[in-house]
Design a protein around this motif. Structure first.
Motif, PDB file in Angstrom:
ATOM      1  N   UNK A  71       0.832  -1.205   0.000  1.00 50.89           N
ATOM      2  CA  UNK A  71       0.000   0.000   0.000  1.00 50.89           C
ATOM      3  C   UNK A  71       0.867   1.255   0.000  1.00 50.89           C
ATOM      4  N   UNK A  72       1.904   1.270   0.836  1.00 50.67           N
ATOM      5  CA  UNK A  72       2.790   2.438   0.887  1.00 50.67           C
ATOM      6  C   UNK A  72       3.447   2.680  -0.463  1.00 50.67           C
ATOM      7  N   UNK A  73       3.843   1.607  -1.142  1.00 51.44           N
ATOM      8  CA  UNK A  73       4.504   1.762  -2.439  1.00 51.44           C
ATOM      9  C   UNK A  73       3.544   2.278  -3.505  1.00 51.44           C
ATOM     10  N   UNK A  74       2.286   1.877  -3.445  1.00 51.41           N
ATOM     11  CA  UNK A  74       1.298   2.395  -4.394  1.00 51.41           C
ATOM     12  C   UNK A  74       1.162   3.908  -4.247  1.00 51.41           C
ATOM     13  N   UNK A  75       1.294   4.405  -3.024  1.00 58.12           N
ATOM     14  CA  UNK A  75       1.188   5.845  -2.793  1.00 58.12           C
ATOM     15  C   UNK A  75       2.486   6.568  -3.144  1.00 58.12           C
ATOM     16  N   UNK A  76       3.624   5.961  -2.821  1.00 53.13           N
ATOM     17  CA  UNK A  76       4.920   6.622  -3.035  1.00 53.13           C
ATOM     18  C   UNK A  76       5.211   6.879  -4.498  1.00 53.13           C
ATOM     19  N   UNK A  89      -6.513  -2.982   1.465  1.00 54.29           N
ATOM     20  CA  UNK A  89      -7.486  -2.194   2.220  1.00 54.29           C
ATOM     21  C   UNK A  89      -6.944  -0.838   2.672  1.00 54.29           C
ATOM     22  N   UNK A  90      -5.617  -0.647   2.605  1.00 58.84           N
ATOM     23  CA  UNK A  90      -5.025   0.632   3.011  1.00 58.84           C
ATOM     24  C   UNK A  90      -4.681   1.522   1.818  1.00 58.84           C
ATOM     25  N   UNK A  91      -4.984   1.072   0.606  1.00 54.91           N
ATOM     26  CA  UNK A  91      -4.638   1.826  -0.600  1.00 54.91           C
ATOM     27  C   UNK A  91      -5.730   2.854  -0.889  1.00 54.91           C
ATOM     28  N   UNK A  92      -5.323   4.094  -1.080  1.00 54.74           N
ATOM     29  CA  UNK A  92      -6.271   5.174  -1.363  1.00 54.74           C
ATOM     30  C   UNK A  92      -7.002   4.915  -2.673  1.00 54.74           C
ATOM     31  N   UNK A  93      -8.326   5.092  -2.629  1.00 59.90           N
ATOM     32  CA  UNK A  93      -9.147   4.862  -3.805  1.00 59.90           C
ATOM     33  C   UNK A  93      -9.543   3.418  -4.005  1.00 59.90           C
ATOM     34  N   UNK A  97      -9.163   0.831  -0.886  1.00 61.55           N
ATOM     35  CA  UNK A  97      -9.520   0.243   0.400  1.00 61.55           C
ATOM     36  C   UNK A  97     -10.400   1.151   1.232  1.00 61.55           C
ATOM     37  N   UNK A  98     -10.800   0.641   2.394  1.00 60.59           N
ATOM     38  CA  UNK A  98     -11.713   1.376   3.268  1.00 60.59           C
ATOM     39  C   UNK A  98     -11.009   2.400   4.148  1.00 60.59           C
ATOM     40  N   UNK A  99      -9.687   2.260   4.339  1.00 60.62           N
ATOM     41  CA  UNK A  99      -8.965   3.174   5.225  1.00 60.62           C
ATOM     42  C   UNK A  99      -7.621   3.551   4.591  1.00 60.62           C
ATOM     43  N   UNK A 100      -7.592   4.602   3.774  1.00 67.95           N
ATOM     44  CA  UNK A 100      -6.338   5.035   3.164  1.00 67.95           C
ATOM     45  C   UNK A 100      -5.323   5.452   4.231  1.00 67.95           C
ATOM     46  N   UNK A 101      -4.077   5.032   4.038  1.00 69.08           N
ATOM     47  CA  UNK A 101      -3.044   5.366   5.032  1.00 69.08           C
ATOM     48  C   UNK A 101      -1.787   5.859   4.313  1.00 69.08           C
ATOM     49  N   UNK A 102      -1.058   6.740   4.979  1.00 70.94           N
ATOM     50  CA  UNK A 102       0.279   7.178   4.565  1.00 70.94           C
ATOM     51  C   UNK A 102       0.368   7.413   3.055  1.00 70.94           C
ATOM     52  N   UNK A 103      -0.424   8.351   2.583  1.00 77.83           N
ATOM     53  CA  UNK A 103      -0.531   8.580   1.150  1.00 77.83           C
ATOM     54  C   UNK A 103       0.681   9.286   0.546  1.00 77.83           C
ATOM     55  N   UNK A 104       1.661   9.635   1.365  1.00 80.19           N
ATOM     56  CA  UNK A 104       2.934  10.142   0.856  1.00 80.19           C
ATOM     57  C   UNK A 104       3.939   9.017   0.630  1.00 80.19           C
TER      58      UNK A 104
END
Length: 388
Positions: free
Chosen positions: A170-175, A311-315, A317-324
């Protein structure tokens, strides 16, 4: 005294560098401070409160106030490791509510990447600390102290390496959308579990990056925030708690967020179900999973299922986290990632996150921090913010 609505976060700045061999720690603090002051639309002369922790050089806050040429009437050097900066927001709000200052500056900066700090070697210890004689001889390093927690959680609840890997995924998808992130490549669960084991059961990709850099925040009185041309981010609730060895009654499956979270939710008068975005301290993947459970986003032992399948991926999952990209992919300056958690939450509430990861109509966000060692003693802090 409740600080709900008594202070606003008016400025936030993350230093763009991830490697700074040509800069001093004091210089990084000052550059981050300048960025946050400019972001708020204020001047250096408006600052009358300063907050720093153990990453500040020399005499800490005293040295930095002098170095930056600040004239302040309130200073706070609370030190709880990586959670310090969330606590600083709370303490700044308390000081503002008590009339001790009007505009508070909080800074963090460090050069662990330039100085070769990896987290795989025991930390330098002050021999006067009461625990050193019992723990130092056994070579406890940051990575293996977190590995113990992961192993115990797996034993107690059946958590798997693949479930932990979803946090990194999830963090890598945002980074990938963050031009300043140290690691921008999207990874898979297989990539994570096939990376080398650093401290069983944690793999290299379960561990955060080591970066130079820093960040800063500006916390102000409500009327000052409302006079500025910036979106309003209100401090709703905070909580802080230490967790230690508890006289030998050690349970490695939970963190101090068990106490910090409920205190923040009670003061904010909201529940975990109300939160639209979370910044969760991610020194390691297990750090995230345990905090999500302890904060009440899922039941204890269900963290593995909660984070799985994106579930933590923005757009998605239900709870987006650490989108940077968080500490796992973006930035962990001074080996203390707490301030970056608040900064990205502020971006989300302002609608200033990257469009690919921006949470639609984000009104309520939570930042959670851990400082110290999860497997030994640490400080925990939670901060709930609202866009007004």
């Amino acid at each position: 005294m409740s600080i709900n609505g008594k202070a606003y976060i008016a400025g936030a700045f993350e230093h763009p560098t991830r490697l700074a061999p040509d800069k001093s720690v004091a210089q990084l603090h000052a550059e981050a401070a300048r960025g946050a002051i400019a972001d708020a639309g204020l001047s250096k002369n408006d600052i009358d409160g300063y907050f720093s922790a153990g990453d500040a050089p020399g005499l800490g806050g005293l040295a930095m106030v002098d170095y930056m040429g600040l004239k302040v009437r309130h200073i706070d050097s609370t030190e709880t490791g990586g959670s310090s900066y969330l606590i600083h927001v709370a303490h700044a709000a308390q000081a503002i509510a008590a009339g001790k200052c009007n505009v508070a500056l909080i800074t963090l900066a460090g050069r662990p990447r330039s100085e070769g700090s990896s987290g795989t070697q025991p930390r330098a210890q002050n021999t006067a600390t009461p625990d050193v004689g019992y723990e130092w001889p056994y070579g406890g390093a940051t990575a293996n102290m977190y590995g113990m927690c992961a192993m115990r959680h797996m034993h107690e609840y059946g958590t798997t390496a693949e479930q932990l890997a979803w946090i990194k995924v999830a963090a890598s998808h945002h980074a990938q959308h963050n031009p300043h992130a140290m690691l921008r490549e999207v990874v898979t669960v297989e990539d994570v579990v096939n990376s080398p084991v650093i401290a069983d059961p944690l793999h290299r990709m379960d561990c955060c990056v080591v970066t130079d850099g820093g960040g800063a925040l500006i916390v102000t009185r409500p009327e000052i925030a409302k006079s500025l041309k910036r979106p309003l981010v209100k401090v709703l609730g905070t909580g802080e708690a230490p967790k230690g060895q508890m006289g030998g009654k050690v349970d490695l499956t939970y963190s101090g967020a068990r106490w910090a979270g409920p205190a923040a939710f009670a003061e904010a008068k909201v529940t975990p179900k109300d939160i639209q975005y979370v910044s969760i301290y991610d020194s390691f993947t297990i750090t995230v999973l345990m905090q999500l459970e302890d904060l009440g986003f899922c039941a204890k032992g269900q963290g593995g299922h909660f984070v799985a399948d994106g579930n933590l991926i923005s757009g998605r999952g239900s709870l987006p986290f650490n989108t940077d990209g968080g500490g796992l992919c973006n930035n962990h300056p001074a080996n203390r990632g707490g301030i970056t958690k608040v900064i990205e939450a502020v971006r989300q509430l302002r609608g200033e996150a990257h469009p690919a990861v921006q949470v639609k109509d984000c009104r309520l966000a939570l930042a959670s921090g851990i400082g110290g060692l999860l497997g030994a003693r640490h400080g925990a802090a939670a901060l709930i913010m609202e866009r007004e």
